[in-house]
Write a protein that holds these residues in place. Structure first.
Motif, mmCIF file in Angstrom:
data_model
loop_
_atom_site.group_PDB
_atom_site.id
_atom_site.type_symbol
_atom_site.label_atom_id
_atom_site.label_comp_id
_atom_site.label_asym_id
_atom_site.label_seq_id
_atom_site.Cartn_x
_atom_site.Cartn_y
_atom_site.Cartn_z
ATOM 1 N N LYS A 1 -118.886 -48.128 -44.316
ATOM 2 C CA LYS A 1 -119.647 -46.898 -44.110
ATOM 3 C C LYS A 1 -118.684 -45.711 -44.121
ATOM 4 C CE LYS A 1 -123.580 -48.964 -42.694
ATOM 5 N NZ LYS A 1 -124.573 -49.172 -43.668
ATOM 6 N N LEU A 2 -118.865 -44.834 -45.102
ATOM 7 C CA LEU A 2 -117.996 -43.679 -45.241
ATOM 8 C C LEU A 2 -117.980 -42.793 -43.988
ATOM 9 C CD1 LEU A 2 -116.025 -42.337 -47.167
ATOM 10 C CD2 LEU A 2 -117.934 -41.081 -48.142
ATOM 11 N N PRO A 3 -119.130 -42.513 -43.357
ATOM 12 C CA PRO A 3 -119.084 -41.693 -42.134
ATOM 13 C C PRO A 3 -118.263 -42.340 -41.007
ATOM 14 C CG PRO A 3 -121.321 -41.801 -42.973
ATOM 15 C CD PRO A 3 -120.513 -42.797 -43.754
ATOM 16 N N VAL A 4 -118.329 -43.653 -40.913
ATOM 17 C CA VAL A 4 -117.558 -44.359 -39.883
ATOM 18 C C VAL A 4 -116.063 -44.266 -40.205
ATOM 19 C CG1 VAL A 4 -117.117 -46.612 -38.810
ATOM 20 C CG2 VAL A 4 -119.459 -45.909 -39.317
ATOM 21 N N ILE A 5 -115.721 -44.477 -41.458
ATOM 22 C CA ILE A 5 -114.317 -44.387 -41.864
ATOM 23 C C ILE A 5 -113.787 -42.973 -41.626
ATOM 24 C CG2 ILE A 5 -112.748 -44.504 -43.846
ATOM 25 C CD1 ILE A 5 -114.532 -46.814 -44.892
ATOM 26 N N LYS A 6 -114.589 -41.982 -41.953
ATOM 27 C CA LYS A 6 -114.194 -40.588 -41.737
ATOM 28 C C LYS A 6 -113.970 -40.324 -40.247
ATOM 29 C CE LYS A 6 -115.625 -35.869 -42.787
ATOM 30 N NZ LYS A 6 -116.652 -35.017 -43.362
ATOM 31 N N HIS A 7 -114.867 -40.810 -39.418
ATOM 32 C CA HIS A 7 -114.748 -40.619 -37.968
ATOM 33 C C HIS A 7 -113.490 -41.321 -37.442
ATOM 34 C CE1 HIS A 7 -116.269 -39.742 -33.932
ATOM 35 N NE2 HIS A 7 -115.858 -40.956 -33.608
ATOM 36 N N LEU A 8 -113.260 -42.541 -37.887
ATOM 37 C CA LEU A 8 -112.076 -43.282 -37.444
ATOM 38 C C LEU A 8 -110.791 -42.619 -37.925
ATOM 39 C CD1 LEU A 8 -113.311 -46.944 -37.984
ATOM 40 C CD2 LEU A 8 -112.829 -45.832 -35.790
ATOM 41 N N THR A 9 -110.825 -42.056 -39.116
ATOM 42 C CA THR A 9 -109.657 -41.340 -39.628
ATOM 43 C C THR A 9 -109.346 -40.147 -38.739
ATOM 44 O OG1 THR A 9 -110.195 -42.041 -41.883
ATOM 45 C CG2 THR A 9 -108.676 -40.210 -41.660
ATOM 46 N N GLN A 10 -110.381 -39.440 -38.313
ATOM 47 C CA GLN A 10 -110.177 -38.315 -37.398
ATOM 48 C C GLN A 10 -109.632 -38.798 -36.053
ATOM 49 O OE1 GLN A 10 -110.338 -35.107 -38.258
ATOM 50 N NE2 GLN A 10 -109.518 -34.663 -36.237
ATOM 51 N N PHE A 11 -110.112 -39.947 -35.602
ATOM 52 C CA PHE A 11 -109.601 -40.543 -34.360
ATOM 53 C C PHE A 11 -108.107 -40.800 -34.473
ATOM 54 C CE2 PHE A 11 -108.405 -44.188 -31.789
ATOM 55 C CZ PHE A 11 -108.877 -43.832 -30.542
ATOM 56 N N ILE A 12 -107.667 -41.306 -35.625
ATOM 57 C CA ILE A 12 -106.244 -41.574 -35.837
ATOM 58 C C ILE A 12 -105.450 -40.275 -35.748
ATOM 59 C CG2 ILE A 12 -104.519 -42.308 -37.529
ATOM 60 C CD1 ILE A 12 -106.613 -44.323 -38.579
ATOM 61 N N VAL B 1 -107.116 -44.682 -45.692
ATOM 62 C CA VAL B 1 -107.352 -43.254 -45.924
ATOM 63 C C VAL B 1 -106.294 -42.437 -45.196
ATOM 64 C CG1 VAL B 1 -108.944 -41.344 -45.467
ATOM 65 C CG2 VAL B 1 -109.819 -43.496 -46.390
ATOM 66 N N ASN B 2 -105.958 -42.827 -43.984
ATOM 67 C CA ASN B 2 -104.922 -42.128 -43.234
ATOM 68 C C ASN B 2 -103.585 -42.182 -43.976
ATOM 69 O OD1 ASN B 2 -103.944 -40.796 -40.747
ATOM 70 N ND2 ASN B 2 -102.777 -42.680 -40.522
ATOM 71 N N LYS B 3 -103.281 -43.326 -44.548
ATOM 72 C CA LYS B 3 -102.036 -43.471 -45.318
ATOM 73 C C LYS B 3 -102.017 -42.495 -46.497
ATOM 74 C CE LYS B 3 -99.554 -46.811 -48.137
ATOM 75 N NZ LYS B 3 -99.646 -48.116 -48.786
ATOM 76 N N MET B 4 -103.145 -42.391 -47.201
ATOM 77 C CA MET B 4 -103.211 -41.473 -48.344
ATOM 78 C C MET B 4 -103.058 -40.018 -47.907
ATOM 79 S SD MET B 4 -106.062 -43.064 -50.939
ATOM 80 C CE MET B 4 -107.187 -43.860 -49.816
ATOM 81 N N THR B 5 -103.641 -39.673 -46.764
ATOM 82 C CA THR B 5 -103.515 -38.288 -46.293
ATOM 83 C C THR B 5 -102.091 -37.989 -45.835
ATOM 84 O OG1 THR B 5 -104.339 -38.869 -44.087
ATOM 85 C CG2 THR B 5 -105.941 -38.035 -45.669
ATOM 86 N N LYS B 6 -101.416 -38.986 -45.273
ATOM 87 C CA LYS B 6 -100.015 -38.803 -44.894
ATOM 88 C C LYS B 6 -99.148 -38.547 -46.122
ATOM 89 C CE LYS B 6 -99.421 -41.407 -40.608
ATOM 90 N NZ LYS B 6 -98.785 -42.600 -40.048
ATOM 91 N N GLU B 7 -99.575 -39.111 -47.254
ATOM 92 C CA GLU B 7 -98.832 -38.925 -48.498
ATOM 93 C C GLU B 7 -99.170 -37.604 -49.169
ATOM 94 O OE1 GLU B 7 -99.871 -42.502 -50.606
ATOM 95 O OE2 GLU B 7 -98.491 -43.733 -49.425
ATOM 96 N N GLY B 8 -100.031 -36.797 -48.529
ATOM 97 C CA GLY B 8 -100.318 -35.462 -49.011
ATOM 98 C C GLY B 8 -101.659 -35.260 -49.678
ATOM 99 N N PRO C 1 -105.569 -34.582 -49.819
ATOM 100 C CA PRO C 1 -106.587 -34.030 -48.910
ATOM 101 C C PRO C 1 -107.541 -35.137 -48.443
ATOM 102 C CG PRO C 1 -106.386 -32.682 -50.885
ATOM 103 C CD PRO C 1 -105.575 -33.917 -51.118
ATOM 104 N N GLN C 2 -108.034 -35.015 -47.208
ATOM 105 C CA GLN C 2 -108.861 -36.074 -46.629
ATOM 106 C C GLN C 2 -110.091 -36.383 -47.473
ATOM 107 O OE1 GLN C 2 -110.764 -35.355 -42.835
ATOM 108 N NE2 GLN C 2 -110.792 -37.533 -42.369
ATOM 109 N N LYS C 3 -110.772 -35.363 -47.945
ATOM 110 C CA LYS C 3 -111.982 -35.592 -48.739
ATOM 111 C C LYS C 3 -111.656 -36.389 -50.002
ATOM 112 C CE LYS C 3 -115.952 -33.254 -50.748
ATOM 113 N NZ LYS C 3 -116.658 -31.997 -50.915
#
Length: 85
Positions: free
Chosen positions: A2-13, A58-65, A67-69
């Motif tokens: 579920k994309l909304p769940v993944i997005k929420h968990l990414t924000q939690f991280i 997703v968090n790994k990809m955002t750490k690599e620069g 954008p979250q979306k």
């Protein structure tokens, strides 16, 4: 997944630490070994684990620069692409 769940968990991280998710995944994986769990319960645990792994990716990809979306969209495209095959 579920994309909304993944997005929420990414924000939690971002707000906390990814170690919380890693430890939760380890706990849930240990729970799957309980022999008295029903299939439906295992399905729920599996869904939670897969969403958490998705958030870590997703968090790994955002750490690599990335954008979250864009990271969320790329991740879901990979997931959907692997399902189609």
């Amino acid at each position: 997944m579920k994309l909304p769940v993944i997005k929420h968990l990414t924000q939690f991280i971002v707000e906390n630490d990814e170690d919380y998710l890693v430890e939760t995944i380890e706990t849930l994986e240990a729970l799957t070994e309980v022999s008295s769990l029903k299939d439906e319960e295992l399905d729920v645990i599996g869904e939670l684990i897969s969403n958490m792994y998705g958030a870590l990716e997703v968090n790994k990809m955002t750490k690599e620069g990335m954008p979250q979306k864009e990271a969320l969209n790329n991740f879901m495209k990979r997931v959907l692409g692997s399902i189609d095959k």
